[in-house]
Design a protein around this motif. Structure first.
Motif, PDB file in Angstrom:
ATOM      1  N   LYS A 120      -1.670  -6.454   4.415  1.00 13.42           N
ATOM      2  CA  LYS A 120      -1.744  -8.134   3.958  1.00 13.42           C
ATOM      3  C   LYS A 120      -0.265  -8.579   4.367  1.00 13.42           C
ATOM      4  O   LYS A 120       0.636  -8.217   4.037  1.00 13.42           O
ATOM      5  CB  LYS A 120      -1.808  -8.091   2.576  1.00 13.42           C
ATOM      6  N   VAL A 121      -0.416  -9.696   4.765  1.00 10.58           N
ATOM      7  CA  VAL A 121       0.538 -10.569   5.530  1.00 10.58           C
ATOM      8  C   VAL A 121       0.746 -11.924   4.606  1.00 10.58           C
ATOM      9  O   VAL A 121      -0.224 -12.854   4.751  1.00 10.58           O
ATOM     10  CB  VAL A 121       0.814 -10.807   6.982  1.00 10.58           C
ATOM     11  N   ALA A 122       1.784 -12.294   4.240  1.00  8.73           N
ATOM     12  CA  ALA A 122       1.566 -13.756   3.206  1.00  8.73           C
ATOM     13  C   ALA A 122       2.252 -14.605   4.173  1.00  8.73           C
ATOM     14  O   ALA A 122       3.319 -14.514   5.076  1.00  8.73           O
ATOM     15  CB  ALA A 122       2.743 -13.666   2.132  1.00  8.73           C
TER      16      ALA A 122
ATOM     17  N   ALA B 150      -0.778   3.350   9.926  1.00 13.17           N
ATOM     18  CA  ALA B 150      -1.580   4.193  10.874  1.00 13.17           C
ATOM     19  C   ALA B 150      -1.416   5.613  10.729  1.00 13.17           C
ATOM     20  O   ALA B 150      -2.212   6.486  10.557  1.00 13.17           O
ATOM     21  CB  ALA B 150      -1.739   3.816  12.156  1.00 13.17           C
ATOM     22  N   SER B 151      -0.192   5.861  10.235  1.00 13.80           N
ATOM     23  CA  SER B 151       0.317   7.290  10.488  1.00 13.80           C
ATOM     24  C   SER B 151       0.178   7.908   8.877  1.00 13.80           C
ATOM     25  O   SER B 151       0.512   9.219   8.448  1.00 13.80           O
ATOM     26  CB  SER B 151       1.710   7.322  10.961  1.00 13.80           C
ATOM     27  N   GLY B 152      -0.156   7.039   7.801  1.00 15.01           N
ATOM     28  CA  GLY B 152      -0.401   7.745   6.680  1.00 15.01           C
ATOM     29  C   GLY B 152       0.310   6.736   5.361  1.00 15.01           C
ATOM     30  O   GLY B 152      -0.065   7.254   4.082  1.00 15.01           O
ATOM     31  N   GLU B 153       1.360   6.011   5.756  1.00 10.56           N
ATOM     32  CA  GLU B 153       1.969   5.254   4.587  1.00 10.56           C
ATOM     33  C   GLU B 153       0.885   4.429   3.973  1.00 10.56           C
ATOM     34  O   GLU B 153       0.172   3.720   4.685  1.00 10.56           O
ATOM     35  CB  GLU B 153       3.011   4.342   5.231  1.00 10.56           C
ATOM     36  N   HIS B 154       1.139   4.200   2.586  1.00 10.00           N
ATOM     37  CA  HIS B 154      -0.148   3.712   2.012  1.00 10.00           C
ATOM     38  C   HIS B 154       0.331   1.927   1.904  1.00 10.00           C
ATOM     39  O   HIS B 154       1.517   1.712   1.924  1.00 10.00           O
ATOM     40  CB  HIS B 154      -0.060   3.813   0.644  1.00 10.00           C
ATOM     41  N   SER B 155      -0.630   1.084   2.571  1.00  8.38           N
ATOM     42  CA  SER B 155      -0.722  -0.435   2.201  1.00  8.38           C
ATOM     43  C   SER B 155      -0.546  -0.603   0.726  1.00  8.38           C
ATOM     44  O   SER B 155      -0.856   0.112  -0.167  1.00  8.38           O
ATOM     45  CB  SER B 155      -1.559  -1.054   2.917  1.00  8.38           C
ATOM     46  N   LYS B 156      -0.296  -1.977   0.342  1.00  9.08           N
ATOM     47  CA  LYS B 156      -0.199  -2.209  -1.116  1.00  9.08           C
ATOM     48  C   LYS B 156      -1.547  -2.327  -1.632  1.00  9.08           C
ATOM     49  O   LYS B 156      -1.866  -1.724  -2.969  1.00  9.08           O
ATOM     50  CB  LYS B 156       0.273  -3.739  -1.060  1.00  9.08           C
TER      51      LYS B 156
END
Length: 507
Positions: A437-439, A481-487
């Motif tokens: 998500k981008v504010a 895309a490599s596995g880091e979680h988005s908020k």
């Protein structure tokens, strides 16, 4: 984009409105103007007198017409501006330019899950799909049996998720709505972020599992199983049998681990929701720049929400790779005009109340800002809702503007990542493909820190360039895309946002 002074910004030389960068009161200055009304940040101000019936220009394009004489310095919004067809001419393919690819695309990779068909997942889920709403409870209860502790030993599995919906029966078996549902179920089963599937039905529904398997050539295997409640002897037995099927599937799905893959294997769905007056100025153009980078690396970006490009589709048809693609987009827009008319609606039934409070006034204004998400590269294809996307580059997929339904279609079409811009705020998230998500403005980013991943509002509040923020989005895209979680992913969103677009009578 050039700023007049700190309190306002003018987007294009041809514009006759400017945008307030902060709340202004009567008598405040916006450039050389004295403001005549109280004006919220993100809202429009007439830079010059605008006569009744005269076009109002933003982004260098007509966004509506004055419904009364508007003095310079006045607030421009719903009370003095109206929607009308601007009569834009579709110049097919006139601005088409072949994509300029980067010299060494193999130098940039992400760590994903390589599938046998050549696609690459950004996640590795087991999906429990339902053929009909009657099997929704069974699907949810099977998935609920596999929490984090149950999956701890399966380090290559991101989760077991149920995808239940509200239809599948009480519908015609040969209309657009049925075709949509079939494409969505098949698309989720084949999405590269899904490593295993359990399809659960009731048994007597219109949307028969056997028909789906036959129509799409799906075959049962250790990682693709089907069952129905009537055949299993009831709900409890179905749930217990479903749990056993998932337990047997876990070791198989876990065999796939992350490995380097080219960025060309990313297919990113572009979304906006809860938009405001800044969305088309900051977040959407920055996402457009990131989109261009992705396409230059050989990847695919998917713009959707047909009802929210209305009045701006000429900006896409002019970039189409050929006339057939351009005509297909216009055909989809004409379908929507007919669809809304026969349901007693109209294409200007947008922006939403929240959009309007954020500064958007007409569908033309909203659409011009929304199209910016698609960047500047050629339009290489137009697809129906949930239709498999079989080309690379920038493409369009037909869908409603309703975010959950639109994203559901994008994931069914093959998107393995979603990027979602917002100005008013959104708590949306999706599975199996995560949402970033981008504010669009800094106050929102600071107000909803647990939901917003990136702040495009820094373009206004810190003077960053659109390109710099676009680079930030692109780099974060690779991390997620490599596995880091988005908020949204960290908060577990995505279990209830599966909404296939339902068209037609419920019988």
């Amino acid at each position: 984009m050039s700023a007049s002074i700190q309190s306002s910004v003018k987007l294009q030389k041809a514009d006759n409105v400017i945008i307030a960068t902060r709340a202004l009161q009567v008598g405040d200055k916006a450039g050389s103007l004295s403001v005549l009304d109280s004006i919220s940040a993100g809202h429009k101000i007439a830079e010059v007198p605008v006569a009744k019936g005269e076009a109002l220009i933003k982004f260098g394009q007509t966004i509506g017409f004055a419904s009364m004489d508007i003095p310079a310095g006045s607030h421009v919004h719903s009370h003095n501006m109206e929607f009308s067809d601007p009569g834009v001419h579709h110049s097919f393919c006139k601005e088409y330019k072949p994509t300029q690819f980067v010299a060494h695309p193999e130098e940039r990779t992400f760590n994903g899950y390589l599938r046998e068909d050549g696609t690459v997942g950004t996640r590795n889920y087991i999906a429990i799909l339902t053929s009909v709403n009657c099997s929704a409870t069974a699907a949810h209860r099977i998935a609920d049996a596999f929490g984090d502790e149950d999956l701890a030993e399966f380090e290559n599995i991101d989760g077991v998720a149920s995808f239940a919906h509200g239809t599948g029966c009480g519908m015609a078996g040969d209309n657009e709505g049925f075709a949509n549902l079939q494409r969505v179920l098949w698309g989720y089963a084949k999405n590269p972020n899904v490593g295993g599937v359990l399809l659960v039905g009731l048994g007597c529904e219109v949307n028969q599992i056997d028909f789906l398997l036959e129509a799409y050539g799906l075959k049962q295997s250790p990682t693709f199983q089907v069952m129905n409640i009537q055949g299993m002897g009831g709900l409890r037995k179905t749930i217990e049998a479903g749990k056993e099927k998932i337990k047997a599937m876990l070791p198989e799905v876990n065999k796939t681990s992350r490995a380097p893959a080219p960025i060309s294997k990313l297919m990113v769905g572009l979304q906006c929701g809860g938009s405001d007056g800044w969305s088309g100025v900051t977040a959407n153009p920055a996402l457009g720049y990131a989109t261009d980078l992705l396409v230059q690396y050989g990847g695919t970006s998917v713009l959707s929400e047909t009802s929210e490009i209305y009045g701006a589709e000429h900006l896409l048809t002019s970039r189409a790779a050929n006339q057939k693609i351009a005509e297909k987009l216009v055909e989809r827009v004409r379908w929507w005009e007919d669809y809304t008319a026969r349901n007693n609606g109209n294409m200007d039934n947008n922006p939403s109340p929240g959009n309007k409070r954020g500064g958007l006034t007409t569908i033309l204004e909203k659409s011009l800002g929304a199209v910016a998400k698609g960047g500047t590269t050629a339009l290489e294809g137009v697809y129906k809702y949930g239709e498999p996307i079989d080309t690379t580059g920038f493409v369009f997929m037909d869908s409603p503007g309703y975010d959950p339904a639109s994203v559901t279609g994008q994931i069914a079409s093959g998107c393995n990542l979603i990027i979602f811009t917002t100005g008013r705020g959104s708590a949306f998230g999706s599975k199996p493909s995560p949402t970033i998500k981008v504010a669009s403005n800094t106050p929102l980013f600071e107000h909803m820190p647990e939901d917003m991943d990136l702040n495009a509002g820094s373009i206004i509040s810190e003077g960053k360039s659109v390109e710099a923020v676009g680079e930030e989005i692109f780099e974060f895209m690779i991390k997620v895309a490599s596995g880091e979680h988005s908020k949204s992913e960290a908060q577990g969103l995505g279990d209830y946002e599966f909404i296939p677009w339902q068209i037609g009578a419920v019988m």
